[in-house]
Motif scaffolding. Structure first.
Motif, PDB file in Angstrom:
ATOM      1  N   LEU A   1       0.708  -1.319   0.160  1.00 31.01           N
ATOM      2  CA  LEU A   1      -0.130   0.102  -0.052  1.00 31.01           C
ATOM      3  C   LEU A   1       1.001   1.297   0.054  1.00 31.01           C
ATOM      4  CD1 LEU A   1      -2.953   1.390   0.395  1.00 31.01           C
ATOM      5  CD2 LEU A   1      -2.493   1.324   2.708  1.00 31.01           C
ATOM      6  N   ASP A   2       1.728   1.397   0.991  1.00 27.81           N
ATOM      7  CA  ASP A   2       2.828   2.419   1.037  1.00 27.81           C
ATOM      8  C   ASP A   2       3.526   2.873  -0.169  1.00 27.81           C
ATOM      9  OD1 ASP A   2       1.895   2.763   3.501  1.00 27.81           O
ATOM     10  OD2 ASP A   2       3.883   1.755   4.363  1.00 27.81           O
ATOM     11  N   GLU A   3       3.990   1.580  -1.009  1.00 26.45           N
ATOM     12  CA  GLU A   3       4.565   1.682  -2.340  1.00 26.45           C
ATOM     13  C   GLU A   3       3.757   2.417  -3.467  1.00 26.45           C
ATOM     14  OE1 GLU A   3       6.020  -2.100  -3.456  1.00 26.45           O
ATOM     15  OE2 GLU A   3       7.475  -2.006  -1.623  1.00 26.45           O
ATOM     16  N   LEU A   4       2.400   2.062  -3.354  1.00 24.64           N
ATOM     17  CA  LEU A   4       1.346   2.266  -4.531  1.00 24.64           C
ATOM     18  C   LEU A   4       1.262   3.690  -4.010  1.00 24.64           C
ATOM     19  CD1 LEU A   4      -1.165  -0.532  -4.779  1.00 24.64           C
ATOM     20  CD2 LEU A   4       0.546   0.471  -6.561  1.00 24.64           C
ATOM     21  N   GLN A   5       1.040   4.128  -2.856  1.00 23.48           N
ATOM     22  CA  GLN A   5       0.864   5.616  -2.519  1.00 23.48           C
ATOM     23  C   GLN A   5       1.942   6.437  -3.042  1.00 23.48           C
ATOM     24  OE1 GLN A   5       0.045   4.898   1.817  1.00 23.48           O
ATOM     25  NE2 GLN A   5      -2.182   5.685   1.454  1.00 23.48           N
ATOM     26  N   VAL A   6       3.208   6.147  -2.964  1.00 25.87           N
ATOM     27  CA  VAL A   6       4.327   6.807  -3.396  1.00 25.87           C
ATOM     28  C   VAL A   6       4.075   7.171  -4.780  1.00 25.87           C
ATOM     29  CG1 VAL A   6       6.895   6.827  -3.749  1.00 25.87           C
ATOM     30  CG2 VAL A   6       5.878   6.324  -1.318  1.00 25.87           C
ATOM     31  N   VAL A   7       3.939   5.889  -5.672  1.00 27.49           N
ATOM     32  CA  VAL A   7       3.794   5.826  -7.147  1.00 27.49           C
ATOM     33  C   VAL A   7       2.611   7.084  -7.415  1.00 27.49           C
ATOM     34  CG1 VAL A   7       3.158   4.658  -9.214  1.00 27.49           C
ATOM     35  CG2 VAL A   7       4.873   3.718  -7.360  1.00 27.49           C
ATOM     36  N   PHE A   8       1.496   6.874  -6.856  1.00 31.53           N
ATOM     37  CA  PHE A   8       0.376   7.571  -7.191  1.00 31.53           C
ATOM     38  C   PHE A   8       0.668   9.118  -6.874  1.00 31.53           C
ATOM     39  CE2 PHE A   8      -2.721   3.859  -6.846  1.00 31.53           C
ATOM     40  CZ  PHE A   8      -2.465   3.572  -8.049  1.00 31.53           C
ATOM     41  N   ALA A   9       1.343   9.163  -5.751  1.00 34.27           N
ATOM     42  CA  ALA A   9       1.844  10.703  -5.392  1.00 34.27           C
ATOM     43  C   ALA A   9       2.829  11.207  -6.276  1.00 34.27           C
ATOM     44  CB  ALA A   9       2.547  10.826  -4.131  1.00 34.27           C
ATOM     45  N   ALA A  10       3.736  10.550  -7.039  1.00 31.09           N
ATOM     46  CA  ALA A  10       4.677  10.867  -7.881  1.00 31.09           C
ATOM     47  C   ALA A  10       3.946  11.134  -9.389  1.00 31.09           C
ATOM     48  CB  ALA A  10       5.657   9.608  -8.244  1.00 31.09           C
ATOM     49  N   LEU A  11       2.948  10.261  -9.809  1.00 28.32           N
ATOM     50  CA  LEU A  11       2.221  10.365 -10.933  1.00 28.32           C
ATOM     51  C   LEU A  11       1.244  11.640 -11.090  1.00 28.32           C
ATOM     52  CD1 LEU A  11       0.944   6.738 -11.598  1.00 28.32           C
ATOM     53  CD2 LEU A  11       2.606   7.977 -12.708  1.00 28.32           C
ATOM     54  N   ASP A  12       0.703  12.265  -9.619  1.00 31.50           N
ATOM     55  CA  ASP A  12       0.107  13.379  -9.476  1.00 31.50           C
ATOM     56  C   ASP A  12       0.912  14.545  -9.756  1.00 31.50           C
ATOM     57  OD1 ASP A  12      -2.312  12.272  -8.873  1.00 31.50           O
ATOM     58  OD2 ASP A  12      -1.940  12.415  -6.846  1.00 31.50           O
ATOM     59  N   THR A  13       2.372  14.527  -9.644  1.00 31.01           N
ATOM     60  CA  THR A  13       3.102  15.543  -9.948  1.00 31.01           C
ATOM     61  C   THR A  13       3.410  15.761 -11.430  1.00 31.01           C
ATOM     62  OG1 THR A  13       5.141  14.327  -9.828  1.00 31.01           O
ATOM     63  CG2 THR A  13       4.092  15.423  -7.714  1.00 31.01           C
ATOM     64  N   ILE A  14       3.143  14.930 -12.408  1.00 33.97           N
ATOM     65  CA  ILE A  14       3.504  14.994 -13.763  1.00 33.97           C
ATOM     66  C   ILE A  14       2.265  15.856 -14.568  1.00 33.97           C
ATOM     67  CG2 ILE A  14       3.513  13.777 -15.846  1.00 33.97           C
ATOM     68  CD1 ILE A  14       4.441  11.370 -14.191  1.00 33.97           C
ATOM     69  N   PRO A  15       2.810  16.879 -15.157  1.00 28.84           N
ATOM     70  CA  PRO A  15       1.735  17.850 -15.778  1.00 28.84           C
ATOM     71  C   PRO A  15       0.916  17.063 -16.884  1.00 28.84           C
ATOM     72  CG  PRO A  15       3.999  18.430 -16.113  1.00 28.84           C
ATOM     73  CD  PRO A  15       4.050  17.243 -15.205  1.00 28.84           C
ATOM     74  N   GLU A  16      -0.280  17.429 -16.993  1.00 26.92           N
ATOM     75  CA  GLU A  16      -0.967  16.745 -17.941  1.00 26.92           C
ATOM     76  C   GLU A  16      -0.611  17.339 -19.479  1.00 26.92           C
ATOM     77  OE1 GLU A  16      -5.639  16.395 -19.186  1.00 26.92           O
ATOM     78  OE2 GLU A  16      -5.289  16.606 -16.974  1.00 26.92           O
ATOM     79  N   GLN A  17      -0.620  16.418 -20.532  1.00 24.66           N
ATOM     80  CA  GLN A  17      -0.159  16.972 -21.619  1.00 24.66           C
ATOM     81  C   GLN A  17      -1.312  16.765 -22.599  1.00 24.66           C
ATOM     82  OE1 GLN A  17       3.506  16.894 -23.242  1.00 24.66           O
ATOM     83  NE2 GLN A  17       4.264  17.529 -20.973  1.00 24.66           N
ATOM     84  N   VAL A  18      -1.714  17.603 -23.313  1.00 30.39           N
ATOM     85  CA  VAL A  18      -2.867  17.407 -24.186  1.00 30.39           C
ATOM     86  C   VAL A  18      -2.242  17.387 -25.790  1.00 30.39           C
ATOM     87  CG1 VAL A  18      -4.753  18.587 -25.343  1.00 30.39           C
ATOM     88  CG2 VAL A  18      -4.199  19.015 -22.930  1.00 30.39           C
ATOM     89  N   PRO A  19      -2.442  16.210 -26.388  1.00 35.00           N
ATOM     90  CA  PRO A  19      -1.861  15.882 -27.530  1.00 35.00           C
ATOM     91  C   PRO A  19      -2.390  16.935 -28.612  1.00 35.00           C
ATOM     92  CG  PRO A  19      -3.607  14.403 -27.081  1.00 35.00           C
ATOM     93  CD  PRO A  19      -3.555  15.180 -25.870  1.00 35.00           C
ATOM     94  N   GLY A  20      -1.548  17.054 -29.642  1.00 36.08           N
ATOM     95  CA  GLY A  20      -2.082  18.071 -30.862  1.00 36.08           C
ATOM     96  C   GLY A  20      -3.148  17.317 -31.723  1.00 36.08           C
ATOM     97  N   ARG A  21      -3.643  17.936 -32.739  1.00 36.74           N
ATOM     98  CA  ARG A  21      -4.506  17.593 -33.692  1.00 36.74           C
ATOM     99  C   ARG A  21      -3.797  16.234 -34.428  1.00 36.74           C
ATOM    100  NH1 ARG A  21      -9.192  20.238 -35.571  1.00 36.74           N
ATOM    101  NH2 ARG A  21      -8.569  19.015 -37.690  1.00 36.74           N
ATOM    102  N   ASP A  22      -2.418  16.716 -34.915  1.00 32.41           N
ATOM    103  CA  ASP A  22      -2.080  15.461 -35.650  1.00 32.41           C
ATOM    104  C   ASP A  22      -1.281  14.483 -34.867  1.00 32.41           C
ATOM    105  OD1 ASP A  22      -1.001  14.126 -37.604  1.00 32.41           O
ATOM    106  OD2 ASP A  22       0.603  15.590 -38.175  1.00 32.41           O
ATOM    107  N   LEU A  23      -1.633  13.361 -34.758  1.00 31.54           N
ATOM    108  CA  LEU A  23      -1.130  12.409 -34.005  1.00 31.54           C
ATOM    109  C   LEU A  23      -0.354  11.353 -34.795  1.00 31.54           C
ATOM    110  CD1 LEU A  23      -3.973  11.232 -31.624  1.00 31.54           C
ATOM    111  CD2 LEU A  23      -2.256  12.819 -31.109  1.00 31.54           C
ATOM    112  N   GLY A  24      -0.089  11.360 -36.006  1.00 32.31           N
ATOM    113  CA  GLY A  24       0.689  10.671 -36.966  1.00 32.31           C
ATOM    114  C   GLY A  24       2.188  10.707 -36.597  1.00 32.31           C
ATOM    115  N   ASP A  25       2.985  10.066 -37.261  1.00 28.52           N
ATOM    116  CA  ASP A  25       4.419  10.288 -37.162  1.00 28.52           C
ATOM    117  C   ASP A  25       5.152  11.212 -38.058  1.00 28.52           C
ATOM    118  OD1 ASP A  25       4.313   8.798 -39.217  1.00 28.52           O
ATOM    119  OD2 ASP A  25       5.408   6.844 -38.429  1.00 28.52           O
ATOM    120  N   GLY A  26       4.251  11.686 -38.811  1.00 23.63           N
ATOM    121  CA  GLY A  26       4.881  12.501 -39.906  1.00 23.63           C
ATOM    122  C   GLY A  26       5.122  11.822 -41.175  1.00 23.63           C
TER     123      GLY A  26
END
Length: 67
Positions: free
Chosen positions: A39-64
């Motif tokens: 439980l403690d390990e998962l709480q640390v992981v989830f807390a770390a994930l909460d610090t990652i800023p949310e990224q919004v993908p652009g319109r073009d998701l292709g590889d170009g």
């Protein structure tokens, strides 16, 4: 001793257990160092994930490369 399942631990963290199941999990966690450590390990992981800023993908998701 029967340990809590991964699902039970995750639902405990998500506050998704019913009252009786939550009480059982809390009693078990108080007595079982192995499950408490998971439980403690998962709480640390989830807390770390909460610090990652949310990224919004652009319109073009292709590889170009153009298909």
């Amino acid at each position: 001793m029967n340990h809590l399942t991964e699902i039970q631990v995750n639902e405990y963290l998500d506050s998704a257990l019913d009252v009786e199941s939550r009480r059982h999990a809390e009693t078990h966690l108080a007595a079982c160092p192995e499950c408490r450590a998971r439980l403690d390990e998962l709480q640390v992981v989830f807390a770390a994930l909460d610090t990652i800023p949310e990224q919004v993908p652009g319109r073009d998701l292709g590889d170009g490369a153009g298909v």
